[in-house]
Design a protein around this motif. Structure first.
Motif, PDB file in Angstrom:
ATOM      1  N   GLU A   1      -9.751   1.282  -1.870  1.00 27.92           N
ATOM      2  CA  GLU A   1      -9.100   0.938  -3.139  1.00 27.92           C
ATOM      3  C   GLU A   1      -7.853   1.781  -3.374  1.00 27.92           C
ATOM      4  O   GLU A   1      -6.840   1.281  -3.865  1.00 27.92           O
ATOM      5  CB  GLU A   1     -10.073   1.058  -4.311  1.00 27.92           C
ATOM      6  CG  GLU A   1     -11.081  -0.077  -4.377  1.00 27.92           C
ATOM      7  CD  GLU A   1     -10.467  -1.469  -4.546  1.00 27.92           C
ATOM      8  OE1 GLU A   1      -9.313  -1.604  -5.033  1.00 27.92           O
ATOM      9  OE2 GLU A   1     -11.137  -2.445  -4.175  1.00 27.92           O
TER      10      GLU A   1
ATOM     11  N   ARG B   1      -5.236   0.414  -1.099  1.00 27.90           N
ATOM     12  CA  ARG B   1      -4.798  -0.886  -1.619  1.00 27.90           C
ATOM     13  C   ARG B   1      -3.802  -0.710  -2.767  1.00 27.90           C
ATOM     14  O   ARG B   1      -2.775  -1.377  -2.826  1.00 27.90           O
ATOM     15  CB  ARG B   1      -6.038  -1.656  -2.071  1.00 27.90           C
ATOM     16  CG  ARG B   1      -5.803  -3.076  -2.477  1.00 27.90           C
ATOM     17  CD  ARG B   1      -7.152  -3.694  -2.759  1.00 27.90           C
ATOM     18  NE  ARG B   1      -7.021  -5.030  -3.284  1.00 27.90           N
ATOM     19  CZ  ARG B   1      -7.934  -5.603  -4.042  1.00 27.90           C
ATOM     20  NH1 ARG B   1      -9.054  -4.965  -4.354  1.00 27.90           N
ATOM     21  NH2 ARG B   1      -7.756  -6.817  -4.488  1.00 27.90           N
TER      22      ARG B   1
ATOM     23  N   ASP C   1      -3.206 -11.048  -1.475  1.00 31.35           N
ATOM     24  CA  ASP C   1      -4.220 -10.003  -1.384  1.00 31.35           C
ATOM     25  C   ASP C   1      -5.567 -10.712  -1.278  1.00 31.35           C
ATOM     26  O   ASP C   1      -5.947 -11.456  -2.175  1.00 31.35           O
ATOM     27  CB  ASP C   1      -4.151  -9.122  -2.642  1.00 31.35           C
ATOM     28  CG  ASP C   1      -5.143  -7.985  -2.660  1.00 31.35           C
ATOM     29  OD1 ASP C   1      -6.247  -8.110  -2.081  1.00 31.35           O
ATOM     30  OD2 ASP C   1      -4.834  -6.956  -3.286  1.00 31.35           O
ATOM     31  N   SER C   2      -6.265 -10.501  -0.179  1.00 35.66           N
ATOM     32  CA  SER C   2      -7.539 -11.188   0.052  1.00 35.66           C
ATOM     33  C   SER C   2      -8.657 -10.701  -0.854  1.00 35.66           C
ATOM     34  O   SER C   2      -9.694 -11.351  -0.958  1.00 35.66           O
ATOM     35  CB  SER C   2      -7.988 -10.989   1.508  1.00 35.66           C
ATOM     36  OG  SER C   2      -8.369  -9.629   1.716  1.00 35.66           O
ATOM     37  N   GLY C   3      -8.459  -9.543  -1.491  1.00 39.38           N
ATOM     38  CA  GLY C   3      -9.566  -8.889  -2.169  1.00 39.38           C
ATOM     39  C   GLY C   3     -10.387  -8.157  -1.116  1.00 39.38           C
ATOM     40  O   GLY C   3     -10.159  -8.314   0.085  1.00 39.38           O
ATOM     41  N   VAL C   4     -11.338  -7.369  -1.553  1.00 43.84           N
ATOM     42  CA  VAL C   4     -12.157  -6.601  -0.614  1.00 43.84           C
ATOM     43  C   VAL C   4     -13.340  -7.460  -0.175  1.00 43.84           C
ATOM     44  O   VAL C   4     -14.036  -8.044  -1.003  1.00 43.84           O
ATOM     45  CB  VAL C   4     -12.642  -5.286  -1.247  1.00 43.84           C
ATOM     46  CG1 VAL C   4     -13.533  -4.515  -0.279  1.00 43.84           C
ATOM     47  CG2 VAL C   4     -11.454  -4.429  -1.676  1.00 43.84           C
TER      48      VAL C   4
ATOM     49  N   ASP D   1     -15.635  -2.589   5.119  1.00 42.72           N
ATOM     50  CA  ASP D   1     -14.969  -3.269   4.012  1.00 42.72           C
ATOM     51  C   ASP D   1     -13.550  -3.541   4.472  1.00 42.72           C
ATOM     52  O   ASP D   1     -12.899  -2.663   5.066  1.00 42.72           O
ATOM     53  CB  ASP D   1     -14.940  -2.373   2.762  1.00 42.72           C
ATOM     54  CG  ASP D   1     -16.309  -2.283   2.103  1.00 42.72           C
ATOM     55  OD1 ASP D   1     -16.945  -3.333   1.931  1.00 42.72           O
ATOM     56  OD2 ASP D   1     -16.727  -1.160   1.766  1.00 42.72           O
TER      57      ASP D   1
ATOM     58  N   CYS E   1      -9.619  -5.623   3.666  1.00 44.77           N
ATOM     59  CA  CYS E   1      -8.708  -6.253   2.723  1.00 44.77           C
ATOM     60  C   CYS E   1      -7.420  -6.569   3.472  1.00 44.77           C
ATOM     61  O   CYS E   1      -6.844  -5.687   4.115  1.00 44.77           O
ATOM     62  CB  CYS E   1      -8.418  -5.314   1.553  1.00 44.77           C
ATOM     63  SG  CYS E   1      -7.257  -6.015   0.351  1.00 44.77           S
TER      64      CYS E   1
ATOM     65  N   GLU F   1      -4.046  -4.936   7.337  1.00 49.57           N
ATOM     66  CA  GLU F   1      -5.484  -5.021   7.100  1.00 49.57           C
ATOM     67  C   GLU F   1      -5.989  -3.608   6.838  1.00 49.57           C
ATOM     68  O   GLU F   1      -5.864  -2.727   7.693  1.00 49.57           O
ATOM     69  CB  GLU F   1      -6.213  -5.611   8.305  1.00 49.57           C
ATOM     70  CG  GLU F   1      -7.711  -5.704   8.078  1.00 49.57           C
ATOM     71  CD  GLU F   1      -8.476  -6.120   9.330  1.00 49.57           C
ATOM     72  OE1 GLU F   1      -9.538  -6.742   9.162  1.00 49.57           O
ATOM     73  OE2 GLU F   1      -8.027  -5.825  10.457  1.00 49.57           O
TER      74      GLU F   1
END
Length: 160
Positions: A36, A39, A51-54, A63, A65, A76
């Motif tokens: 996070e 990100r 943004d793919s989200g996590v 995890d 993203c 990535e």
């Protein structure tokens, strides 16, 4: 061209008989201790268009993203067990991912260039279950991502 400049097909860089093995770079994989925080940093320092989200990938035990920046650069972010030893040593570069028409064919071509498979082909949650594989070669870790299949056009009776 200067005499010291090697031609693209010089002994050290000539592709094998089947031609080049790798397609275009799809993304750079970055190992993160805190996904996070990484990100937020990417959003603060880049123009992020997507943004793919996590997303958690159980096969990779990570995890993930995917962030797409202006100009098409993809980053990535990877956090978790898969990159814990890298992060502990202070390393953030993880891998380069190349999109290829066939992961199986690309693996065969890279093995002919002394690359070792470190993670066999498997579906990737982040990429809509497209097949990925990881190999280790002279430039580090390489991820292969199978290209999306071309859309199939419907041919109706009236088109025959």
């Amino acid at each position: 061209m200067p005499s010291w400049f090697a031609s693209p097909n010089a002994e050290i860089g000539a592709p094998g008989p089947g031609g080049a093995v790798l397609g275009p770079v799809h993304h750079v994989g970055v190992a993160c201790r805190d996904l996070e925080a990484a990100r937020r940093w990417v959003h603060a320092t880049h123009t992020v268009l997507e943004d793919s989200g996590v997303i958690y990938d159980p096969h990779q035990k990570a995890d993930l993203c995917l962030l797409t920046g202006e100009g098409g650069a993809n980053i990535e972010l990877v956090a978790g067990e898969a990159v814990a030893s890298l992060v502990k040593k202070g390393h953030t570069y993880y891998h380069l991912c190349y999109e290829v028409p066939s992961v199986a064919d690309a693996i065969a071509g890279l093995q002919a260039q002394q690359c070792l498979v470190v993670s066999p082909p498997a579906p990737a949650v982040l990429f809509g279950r497209r097949t990925v594989a990881f190999l280790y070669g002279h430039t580090g870790l390489v991820e292969l991502l199978e290209s999306e299949p071309a859309p199939v056009a419907y041919v109706g009776e009236h088109d025959l």
